[in-house]
Structures are given as structure tokens and as C-alpha cells.
Scaffold this motif. Structure first.
Motif, PDB file in Angstrom:
ATOM      1  N   LEU A   1     -37.441  -8.173   9.126  1.00 54.39           N
ATOM      2  CA  LEU A   1     -37.959  -7.235   8.116  1.00 54.39           C
ATOM      3  C   LEU A   1     -37.156  -5.946   8.052  1.00 54.39           C
ATOM      4  CD1 LEU A   1     -41.828  -7.533   8.631  1.00 54.39           C
ATOM      5  CD2 LEU A   1     -40.499  -8.307   6.666  1.00 54.39           C
ATOM      6  N   GLY A   2     -36.541  -5.581   9.184  1.00 49.65           N
ATOM      7  CA  GLY A   2     -35.808  -4.316   9.213  1.00 49.65           C
ATOM      8  C   GLY A   2     -34.384  -4.425   8.693  1.00 49.65           C
ATOM      9  N   ARG A   3     -33.824  -5.615   8.847  1.00 51.14           N
ATOM     10  CA  ARG A   3     -32.398  -5.808   8.529  1.00 51.14           C
ATOM     11  C   ARG A   3     -31.983  -5.348   7.115  1.00 51.14           C
ATOM     12  NH1 ARG A   3     -31.895 -11.191  10.761  1.00 51.14           N
ATOM     13  NH2 ARG A   3     -31.807 -10.343  12.851  1.00 51.14           N
ATOM     14  N   PRO A   4     -32.769  -5.656   6.072  1.00 51.06           N
ATOM     15  CA  PRO A   4     -32.327  -5.230   4.728  1.00 51.06           C
ATOM     16  C   PRO A   4     -32.169  -3.716   4.612  1.00 51.06           C
ATOM     17  CG  PRO A   4     -34.161  -6.783   4.580  1.00 51.06           C
ATOM     18  CD  PRO A   4     -34.007  -6.449   6.027  1.00 51.06           C
ATOM     19  N   PHE A   5     -32.775  -2.965   5.527  1.00 52.51           N
ATOM     20  CA  PHE A   5     -32.701  -1.498   5.428  1.00 52.51           C
ATOM     21  C   PHE A   5     -31.487  -0.921   6.145  1.00 52.51           C
ATOM     22  CE2 PHE A   5     -37.006  -2.725   4.690  1.00 52.51           C
ATOM     23  CZ  PHE A   5     -37.394  -1.912   3.635  1.00 52.51           C
ATOM     24  N   LEU A   6     -30.767  -1.753   6.885  1.00 55.81           N
ATOM     25  CA  LEU A   6     -29.546  -1.265   7.549  1.00 55.81           C
ATOM     26  C   LEU A   6     -28.430  -1.348   6.517  1.00 55.81           C
ATOM     27  CD1 LEU A   6     -29.650  -2.977  11.061  1.00 55.81           C
ATOM     28  CD2 LEU A   6     -30.222  -0.621  10.494  1.00 55.81           C
TER      29      LEU A   6
ATOM     30  N   ILE B   1     -36.742  -0.503  12.733  1.00 55.82           N
ATOM     31  CA  ILE B   1     -37.209  -0.261  11.357  1.00 55.82           C
ATOM     32  C   ILE B   1     -38.289  -1.274  10.982  1.00 55.82           C
ATOM     33  CG2 ILE B   1     -36.524  -0.266   8.917  1.00 55.82           C
ATOM     34  CD1 ILE B   1     -33.726   0.638   9.824  1.00 55.82           C
ATOM     35  N   GLY B   2     -38.107  -2.510  11.435  1.00 55.85           N
ATOM     36  CA  GLY B   2     -39.004  -3.586  10.989  1.00 55.85           C
ATOM     37  C   GLY B   2     -40.349  -3.617  11.696  1.00 55.85           C
ATOM     38  N   GLN B   3     -40.409  -3.154  12.952  1.00 58.28           N
ATOM     39  CA  GLN B   3     -41.658  -3.290  13.710  1.00 58.28           C
ATOM     40  C   GLN B   3     -42.849  -2.591  13.028  1.00 58.28           C
ATOM     41  OE1 GLN B   3     -42.301  -5.326  16.261  1.00 58.28           O
ATOM     42  NE2 GLN B   3     -44.410  -4.591  16.441  1.00 58.28           N
ATOM     43  N   PRO B   4     -42.699  -1.332  12.587  1.00 63.20           N
ATOM     44  CA  PRO B   4     -43.850  -0.725  11.888  1.00 63.20           C
ATOM     45  C   PRO B   4     -44.181  -1.430  10.567  1.00 63.20           C
ATOM     46  CG  PRO B   4     -41.948   0.767  11.917  1.00 63.20           C
ATOM     47  CD  PRO B   4     -41.626  -0.358  12.835  1.00 63.20           C
ATOM     48  N   ARG B   5     -43.166  -1.984   9.897  1.00 68.59           N
ATOM     49  CA  ARG B   5     -43.435  -2.719   8.657  1.00 68.59           C
ATOM     50  C   ARG B   5     -44.195  -4.004   8.978  1.00 68.59           C
ATOM     51  NH1 ARG B   5     -40.142   0.133   5.125  1.00 68.59           N
ATOM     52  NH2 ARG B   5     -40.772  -1.149   3.372  1.00 68.59           N
ATOM     53  N   LEU B   6     -43.813  -4.643  10.092  1.00 64.74           N
ATOM     54  CA  LEU B   6     -44.503  -5.867  10.522  1.00 64.74           C
ATOM     55  C   LEU B   6     -45.974  -5.555  10.799  1.00 64.74           C
ATOM     56  CD1 LEU B   6     -44.496  -8.790  11.623  1.00 64.74           C
ATOM     57  CD2 LEU B   6     -43.699  -7.883  13.811  1.00 64.74           C
ATOM     58  N   MET B   7     -46.220  -4.482  11.557  1.00 58.01           N
ATOM     59  CA  MET B   7     -47.599  -4.134  11.902  1.00 58.01           C
ATOM     60  C   MET B   7     -48.391  -3.763  10.649  1.00 58.01           C
ATOM     61  SD  MET B   7     -48.129  -4.797  15.002  1.00 58.01           S
ATOM     62  CE  MET B   7     -49.798  -4.183  15.165  1.00 58.01           C
ATOM     63  N   ALA B   8     -47.730  -3.077   9.700  1.00 60.10           N
ATOM     64  CA  ALA B   8     -48.445  -2.684   8.482  1.00 60.10           C
ATOM     65  C   ALA B   8     -48.891  -3.930   7.708  1.00 60.10           C
ATOM     66  CB  ALA B   8     -47.565  -1.791   7.618  1.00 60.10           C
ATOM     67  N   SER B   9     -48.010  -4.934   7.614  1.00 60.87           N
ATOM     68  CA  SER B   9     -48.414  -6.144   6.866  1.00 60.87           C
ATOM     69  C   SER B   9     -49.492  -6.895   7.614  1.00 60.87           C
ATOM     70  CB  SER B   9     -47.272  -7.133   6.646  1.00 60.87           C
ATOM     71  OG  SER B   9     -46.071  -6.545   6.711  1.00 60.87           O
ATOM     72  N   LEU B  10     -49.343  -6.971   8.942  1.00 58.61           N
ATOM     73  CA  LEU B  10     -50.374  -7.681   9.709  1.00 58.61           C
ATOM     74  C   LEU B  10     -51.713  -6.950   9.585  1.00 58.61           C
ATOM     75  CD1 LEU B  10     -48.393  -8.602  12.964  1.00 58.61           C
ATOM     76  CD2 LEU B  10     -49.394 -10.215  11.355  1.00 58.61           C
ATOM     77  N   GLN B  11     -51.686  -5.621   9.729  1.00 63.28           N
ATOM     78  CA  GLN B  11     -52.957  -4.885   9.676  1.00 63.28           C
ATOM     79  C   GLN B  11     -53.606  -5.030   8.305  1.00 63.28           C
ATOM     80  OE1 GLN B  11     -54.659  -3.119  12.535  1.00 63.28           O
ATOM     81  NE2 GLN B  11     -56.050  -3.923  10.996  1.00 63.28           N
ATOM     82  N   ALA B  12     -52.784  -5.036   7.236  1.00 63.62           N
ATOM     83  CA  ALA B  12     -53.356  -5.216   5.891  1.00 63.62           C
ATOM     84  C   ALA B  12     -54.080  -6.564   5.819  1.00 63.62           C
ATOM     85  CB  ALA B  12     -52.252  -5.135   4.835  1.00 63.62           C
ATOM     86  N   ALA B  13     -53.485  -7.595   6.411  1.00 61.08           N
ATOM     87  CA  ALA B  13     -54.116  -8.926   6.389  1.00 61.08           C
ATOM     88  C   ALA B  13     -55.387  -8.945   7.245  1.00 61.08           C
ATOM     89  CB  ALA B  13     -53.130  -9.977   6.888  1.00 61.08           C
ATOM     90  N   PHE B  14     -55.339  -8.307   8.401  1.00 57.48           N
ATOM     91  CA  PHE B  14     -56.502  -8.344   9.302  1.00 57.48           C
ATOM     92  C   PHE B  14     -57.602  -7.373   8.861  1.00 57.48           C
ATOM     93  CE2 PHE B  14     -55.746 -11.286  12.807  1.00 57.48           C
ATOM     94  CZ  PHE B  14     -54.443 -11.671  12.531  1.00 57.48           C
ATOM     95  N   ASP B  15     -57.246  -6.367   8.068  1.00 56.01           N
ATOM     96  CA  ASP B  15     -58.269  -5.468   7.514  1.00 56.01           C
ATOM     97  C   ASP B  15     -59.237  -6.241   6.623  1.00 56.01           C
ATOM     98  OD1 ASP B  15     -57.682  -3.102   8.765  1.00 56.01           O
ATOM     99  OD2 ASP B  15     -56.461  -2.290   7.127  1.00 56.01           O
TER     100      ASP B  15
END
Ligand code: GLU
Length: 380
Positions: A60-65, A86-100
């Protein structure tokens, strides 16, 4: 012995990058994640504790480099580490959106190899994971890619997931893969390959089938061989592994409904595996002497508390294996200690409620937790 997640109490589920990240858009597969969260919610409603091991940070982070993207130099370790940051917070944000959508709080834990290999750190990580589980959170584990260098990496999340399963005493490890289990050969190349529904451990025969049959193109790192490595680690910890396909929506519901999979079954319980590990590995590095009240409590299954300790012998660190002796000097138990010798010297004889004030930092629940102790008979 488990060949169903319905009879498991604690389950570790490993999800690879290829499932989380859409290969074309390079963004999270948000709908699929919502179906995974719904399945995990069902498991929790059935009384199970769930830990998720999730990859996808680097992908998830790679496209931003931007520089590395342009030059095509994506392979270097530093770039992978930067991508993961870069990708780890994006990963958590998508997971949290799903688990919310299921009202499930997630808890991020980023581990390095030392956290499962060094006993002192292992005790810390394990205690926190248990606290999270007891409080109804789903821990989401990934490797701390940003600081782990190549010598100290797990390298792939299959093995990390197995270590986590061992750490939390899980009875089932679910590896969601791009194939519905292990075959005698690669079924995509050889259609007459036979599917293997169950195996009693990772035999040489099983290994000979693995080859590179499951190497996912593009985003993932683990192949079937690393899945078998993971299954072997889990197996020796009394945890059965199931390998099944993750791509369809509701992958866990599908598995519970009898979807095709390969089970690598351990016939020990996690508790029995742990006890035999403790019995075989504990050479005491020191000792404490306990009073008669503590001796009685220990033999009836309690943890060792500061209040029952009369004296400390030796200099040992937190996480050391020590002997517990009775007033007559006989060893009655051995275990992994949650405090170093100098701390026990300060808190011996104190009630747990007074330990925090004496130490000046929060007390641990026990000096040696019941789960980290074995009783021994007749050792002088
Ligand atoms: N920790 C890596 C990540 O989040 C993935 C490792 C793996 O896929 O096995 O990108």
C-alpha cells in the motif's frame, strides 16, 4: 485435536498482501475486508478470540514512493521499509473502517523477531495481547518492517503468524492463501494434482508436494513452502493449521461451511505443548524460597505472588527460568519469572496492591504466572 474452527477457542488468522491490496488499483480491497470483518464478528459472537496477522503495508505504501516508482528501483530493503512506514497507517485505516461496521476495536501491534525470540520481550508482548483479547479488541499484527533489518526479520508473515499463534496459545492458525490448500503438484499447471484434505504434521512427503506451487505473483512474499514452515512451528505448539483460499468474499464463513482446505493437525493441546516445552527447557538461573501458604497455593494451581516469597537467590533477569523452593529447600516448581532478582528483593512479602507503590511503576499480575510454571516433584 482440531479440524474445524468451530471447536477452536483462540484463532490466529493470517491475511496476505494479495488479498488486502487490489493489484490493479493498488488500493485496499475494501469490500472484501468488510466481508472478512463480518466473518470475524461471527466467530467472536460464537465465543472465540481472534488475532489478525495482516500484510499489505509495503504494497500500500509503495505507490507513494514517488522517486522509486519512477526509477523502478523498488527492491532495496530501505525502500521496502520506507514503503511499509507509509503503508502501515493506511492498512490500519482500511482495516478499522471495515471493523467499525461490526463495532470491533482493532489494536495495532508491530513485532520484530526479538519480540518472539527473547523471553523477556516475549512475556511483554504476550501479556499485552492477552489484555487486548480480554478487553474485546482484535489485535492486528504485522512485522515492524520499518526498523527490522534483514538479519532480524521474520521475512514473511506466515512464520510471524505461527509465532504469534504460539505466543497466544492459539488452537487454530488460519492461513488465507491464493489456493484452497495443498496439492500433490501445482493444480494450475497439472490438473490431475490431488488435493490433500488433512495431514498429521509436516511430513517430508508433504514438503515434497509444496515446491513453489503457491507463490503469489506480484504482491505477496510467502509460497507454500513457507506455509508449511509456519504449520510446523504451530504444530509443535499444539496448534493446528488450516490453509484455504482467501480470495472469495466471506472466506471464513466459506471455510466453516465446508469449503475446501488443507488441515495440518496437531494432536497436542497448546497447554500440553507449553508444559512439555517448559519441562524440557528450564535450567534454573536462580531461585526464590516461598512460605507454607504459597507452597499450598502453588500446588493447588495458583500463580506465585510476591506476598509468599521469603528470599531470593542469585542474580537473574526478567524472563529467566528459576526454581521455586519451599522452606525446607526442596524445589516444588519451576517457571519463567516476570521480575528480575533485584525487584523481587524489593517486593518480597508484599501484597500485590502494595507492589506498585514500592517499585514506583505498575505491578505485574504475578511474580510467576501459572501459565509459565510447572510443578516438580521430589527435587532437592
Ligand atoms: N510485512 C509485510 C507487509 O506488511 C508483508 C510480509 C509478507 O507478506 O509476508 O508489507
Amino acid at each position: 485435536m482440531n479440524t474445524s474452527i468451530d471447536t477452536a477457542e483462540r484463532i490466529v488468522i493470517k491475511v496476505g498482501s494479495a488479498l488486502i491490496v487490489d493489484a490493479k488499483t493498488r488500493k485496499p480491497n475494501q469490500y472484501w475486508l468488510a466481508t472478512l470483518a463480518a466473518d470475524i464478528s461471527e466467530l467472536r459472537a460464537a465465543g472465540k478470540q481472534v488475532v489478525l496477522v495482516s500484510s499489505g503495508a509495503a504494497a500500500l505504501g509503495r505507490p507513494f514512493l514517488t522517486d522509486a516508482e519512477k526509477s523502478g528501483k523498488q527492491g532495496q530493503l530501505e525502500l521496502k521499509q520506507a514503503a511499509a512506514a507509509i503503508g502501515q497507517p493506511r492498512l490500519m485505516a482500511s482495516l478499522q473502517a471495515a471493523f467499525d461496521l461490526q463495532n470491533i476495536p482493532l489494536a495495532q501491534a508491530l513485532l520484530t523477531l526479538d519480540d518472539t525470540e527473547i523471553r523477556r520481550r516475549w512475556l511483554n508482548a504476550r501479556a499485552t495481547l492477552f489484555t487486548l483479547l480480554d478487553n474485546g479488541a482484535v489485535p492486528v499484527i504485522n512485522e515492524n518492517d520499518t526498523v527490522a533489518t534483514s538479519e532480524i526479520r521474520y521475512g514473511d508473515n506466515d512464520r510471524l503468524a505461527a509465532r504469534v499463534a504460539q505466543m497466544v496459545g492459539a488452537d487454530v492458525l488460519v492461513l488465507l492463501s491464493d489456493i484452497d490448500g495443498l496439492y500433490t503438484d501445482d493444480p494450475r499447471k497439472k490438473p490431475d494434482s490431488k488435493h490433500i484434505p488433512t495431514a498429521k504434521g509436516v511430513t517430508p512427503e508433504l514438503r515434497s508436494y509444496a515446491g513453489d506451487a503457491n507463490a503469489s505473483a506480484g504482491v505477496g512474499t510467502g509460497g507454500m513452502a513457507t506455509k508449511l514452515d509456519a504449520a510446523e512451528i504451530a504444530w509443535s505448539a499444539g496448534c493446528s493449521t488450516v490453509i484455504t483460499i482467501g480470495k472469495p468474499e466471506h472466506p471464513l464463513r466459506r471455510l466453516r461451511d465446508g469449503g475446501r482446505s488443507t488441515w495440518i493437525v496437531s494432536d497436542l493441546t497448546p497447554q500440553a505443548a507449553r508444559m512439555s516445552w517448559l519441562a524440557g527447557h528450564l535450567t534454573p538461573e536462580g531461585a526464590v524460597t516461598v512460605d507454607a501458604g504459597a507452597e499450598k497455593a502453588l500446588t493447588s494451581g495458583a500463580s506465585l505472588l510476591a506476598v509468599g516469597i521469603k528470599s531470593v537467590n542469585g542474580q537473574f533477569p526478567r524472563g529467566a527460568a528459576i526454581a521455586i523452593n519451599n522452606a525446607k529447600g526442596k524445589t516444588i516448581a519451576k517457571g519463567i519469572v516476570s521480575y528480575q532478582a533485584a525487584e523481587i528483593e524489593q517486593i518480597k512479602g508484599l501484597q500485590t496492591s502494595d507492589v506498585t507503590a514500592r517499585l514506583g511503576y505498575p505491578a505485574r499480575s504475578a511474580v510467576i504466572h501459572r501459565d509459565n510454571m510447572i510443578l516438580v516433584e521430589g527435587e532437592d
